[in-house]
Design an enzyme around this catalytic site. Structure first.
Site, PDB file in Angstrom:
ATOM      1  N   GLU A 257       0.894  -1.165   0.000  1.00  0.00           N
ATOM      2  CA  GLU A 257       0.000   0.000   0.000  1.00  0.00           C
ATOM      3  C   GLU A 257       0.922   1.202   0.000  1.00  0.00           C
ATOM      4  O   GLU A 257       1.620   1.455   0.970  1.00  0.00           O
ATOM      5  CB  GLU A 257      -0.907  -0.027   1.238  1.00  0.00           C
ATOM      6  N   CYS A 296      -2.254   8.500   3.643  1.00  0.00           N
ATOM      7  CA  CYS A 296      -2.182   7.891   2.312  1.00  0.00           C
ATOM      8  C   CYS A 296      -3.460   8.118   1.526  1.00  0.00           C
ATOM      9  O   CYS A 296      -3.472   8.003   0.301  1.00  0.00           O
ATOM     10  CB  CYS A 296      -1.880   6.404   2.432  1.00  0.00           C
TER      11      CYS A 296
END
Length: 675
Positions: A257, A296
């Protein structure tokens, strides 16, 4: 302030730091901790996880592991106070810390619940129904999932020291796989404190978790085909780790990720003054400022129709001007520090590169008000808004992520253009659309979904219940394609599957029943000698069966049911019309009449262990039943699932057959039975 000596936890013991390096708080620049992992035997740590932790976890059922997660969540929840104090040293405000600490604990609770509700109290997870592989059904197949027999290596990012750790541990431990946790160096003191609570709880079996306070050394040189590496961080680091020879040679699972240039789109209908416009402004400001933009999932690109761009820029600037930047301990501070001086420098460098193709319209890093902190010592920046009027010709806003309180405003022409611009991020964790127009939302989804791990649609109907653009939920997939890494963390049981092996199992119904713990039609039936409805949950055995006597269905039954219920559909009442239908030979019984008669054939009426009928699953009507036909019922215990200390769910396989032994209906009956 005394300097914290952070320890690793390896082979069941805490290990003092070796080769320790100082770690500074971004709030004042002072050294607050020292950490180092030199001297750790990483190969031995992996073996300890595989040989000690793995077997201990695999002895437990999914439900036992789910209860373990719930107990762990409760333990952390009751002791989270000190974590908030340590979180201030990371530059996070109290609101930021709630997302990190309470969000991580909440993820444990969600996985504990899903493990109990959606997974069996067994060692094998069944993925999908059985497949009949032969004409008679003597040879069957189905997919089963079992825990990998290796270890998970979790390499986490600096922005969420607690949530980042717990959101990976939850599905890993539920799957039955031990983990080695390696948090980012910056903020590691917070992760270590939370991990210490986990160890001291005594809830997890020995070897289930280990912790590295420092570098990974040669850890990735020792991973094998049963191991998993789960990484969160930059694309550059992900490429380096993914290319480790052991990962390539052993086809070790690698979940990433990473960077994500997420976009948020203001619909063409969302003009100034509409609820969607106001929602958009609030959400964009929140995503720019929460955790100082170090998320993120933060909004990096803001897209709006050219006609609304000036008004949006003005509204965003006005709201950003209200944001007070300063020491995170101050109650009036809304945005704290970045994670480190190095991170601040990286953000400024990225802003400079984006600024070559966009102009800054709000936020001056050289001149902003700072509350209660020294700008020369702390890693503080103001929220910054840039504007790019030529998003088609520009590259930097679509390729460079400033991982801080920065976003770039840009115009689009129509839905296709908005989707194309959003997709130029190369794959993101999330994109959001604020619109009250379902057609625009659908057009965006069709044109853009392939490039995003999650699409968040917000309209006035969502009210205050929407969790927001930047909130990953454990129920839903967190990850994304392309630039975002290609991984899919979280996602409920989907996240658990990353740590399990899906295997196709083929054999007789008897063998599939033994392996999966769920009775498969055609497997042996057990005659207990008494009605199964008279037996308590713990007494029932998988495969226990009764066969009822036959009951003849009369025309009077059909007509009485039709008039009593009001269901006078022509297939039940008009012989000529029914014969004209290709599915019916003439008048036929109602499907629900058959179910009612079936219940009357197998239900035991007096009070007993069966507490409630909670529903039917997989109902199918296979063959019509005409007046004069008869039906009989086979009732078999298919699966048992405990729900609490008082009762459990019994899933029964029910089959209705006619006088020629042809199946006319089949379904799963669900009951709650007392222990």
């Amino acid at each position: 302030m005394s300097v914290m000596q952070l320890r690793s936890y390896a082979l069941g013991a805490w290990v003092a730091p070796a080769g320790a390096r100082p770690i500074r708080t971004p709030v004042t620049g002072e050294v607050v901790a020292e950490a180092g992992s030199e001297g750790l035997d990483f190969a031995a740590m992996l073996e300890h996880a595989r040989r000690v932790g793995g077997p201990a976890l695999r002895k437990m059922t999914f439900h036992e592991r789910a209860r373990m997660l719930k107990a762990l969540a409760q333990h952390l929840h009751e002791r989270r106070g000190p974590l908030y104090e340590l979180s201030l040293l990371t530059g996070a405000t109290r609101a930021d810390s709630l997302i990190d600490i309470d969000g991580g604990i909440g993820t444990l609770f969600v996985y504990a619940s899903k493990g109990r509700r959606e997974m069996p109290d067994a060692h094998v997870f069944l993925d999908g129904p059985t497949e009949q592989l032969s004409r008679s059904g003597a040879f069957m197949g189905r997919h089963v999932c079992t825990p990998l027999q290796g270890a998970a290596v979790h390499i986490n990012a600096f922005n969420f020291p607690v949530w980042g750790m717990l959101e990976k541990l939850a599905p890993t431990l539920l799957a039955g796989v031990p983990a080695i946790v390696k948090p980012a160096t910056q903020g590691v003191w917070l992760a270590e404190a939370a991990f210490r609570m986990i160890v001291e709880s005594g809830i997890l079996p020995e070897g289930a978790v280990q912790f590295i306070a420092g570098g990974v050394g040669d850890l990735l040189s020792h991973v094998g085909p049963q191991d998993v590496v789960s990484f969160t961080g930059s694309a550059a680091t992900a490429r380096k780790l993914r290319a480790a020879p052991a990962i390539l040679d052993n086809a070790t699972r690698f979940v990433a990720e990473q960077d994500s240039l997420n976009a948020s789109i203001l619909g063409p209908d969302a003009a100034p003054g509409t609820p969607e416009f106001d929602m958009f402004v609030r959400e964009a400001v929140k995503e720019i400022t929460v955790k100082a933009g170090q998320k993120c999932t933060a909004i990096r690109r803001i897209l709006a129709r050219a006609a609304h761009l000036d008004a949006l820029a003005e509204a965003l600037s006005a709201r950003l001007a209200e944001v007070r930047v300063g020491h995170p301990a101050l109650p009036e501070t809304r945005m704290g520090a970045l994670a480190s001086a190095a991170q601040k420098a990286d953000v400024l460098e990225a802003v400079g590169r984006i600024g070559a193709e966009a102009r800054r319209i709000f936020g001056d890093p050289e001149n902003f008000q700072l509350l209660g902190a020294d700008p020369d010592k702390g890693a503080f920046l103001p929220p910054m808004l840039l504007r790019c009027d030529d998003p088609d010709g520009a590259r930097a806003p679509h390729e460079i992520e400033a991982f801080g309180p920065v976003s770039t405003l840009m115009p689009y022409r129509d839905a296709a253009h908005a989707a194309a611009l959003a997709n130029r991020g190369g794959g993101s964790l999330v994109a959001s659309v604020f619109t009250d127009d379902p057609d625009f939302a659908r057009d965006l989804a069709l044109a853009s979904a392939a490039w995003h791990g999650r699409l968040y649609f917000a309209d006035r109907g969502i009210g205050k219940e929407g969790t927001g653009h930047g909130s990953p939920l454990p129920h839903m997939v967190h990850g994304g394609p392309g630039r975002a890494g290609g991984g899919e963390e979280l996602g409920g049981v989907r996240g658990v599957m990353h740590y399990m092996q899906r295997t196709a199992v083929q054999g007789s119904p008897r063998m599939l029943t033994a392996i999966g713990g769920e009775w498969v039609r055609g497997a042996p039936e057990i005659d207990a000698g008494v009605h199964p409805f008279a037996r308590r949950f713990g007494e029932l055995r998988i495969g226990e069966t009764i066969h009822t006597p036959a009951r003849t269905i009369t025309l009077e039954d059909i007509e009485r049911f039709a008039h009593f219920t009001g269901d006078t559909f022509y297939a039940h009442m008009d012989e000529e019309a029914a014969r004209a239908n290709p599915f019916f030979p003439g008048r036929v019984a109602h499907g629900y009449l058959l179910l009612s008669f079936a219940a009357g054939q197998f239900v035991k009426p007096e009070p007993g262990p069966v507490l409630a009928n909670t529903g039917l699953d997989n109902l199918r009507f296979m063959k019509p039943v005409s007046p004069g036909d008869s039906i009989k019922v086979r009732l078999t215990v298919k699966r048992k699932t405990p729900r609490n200390e008082s009762y459990g769910e019994v899933r029964w396989d029910v089959e209705l057959t006619n006088q020629d032994d042809e199946t006319v209906a089949a379904y799963d009956l669900l009951t709650m039975n007392a222990f």
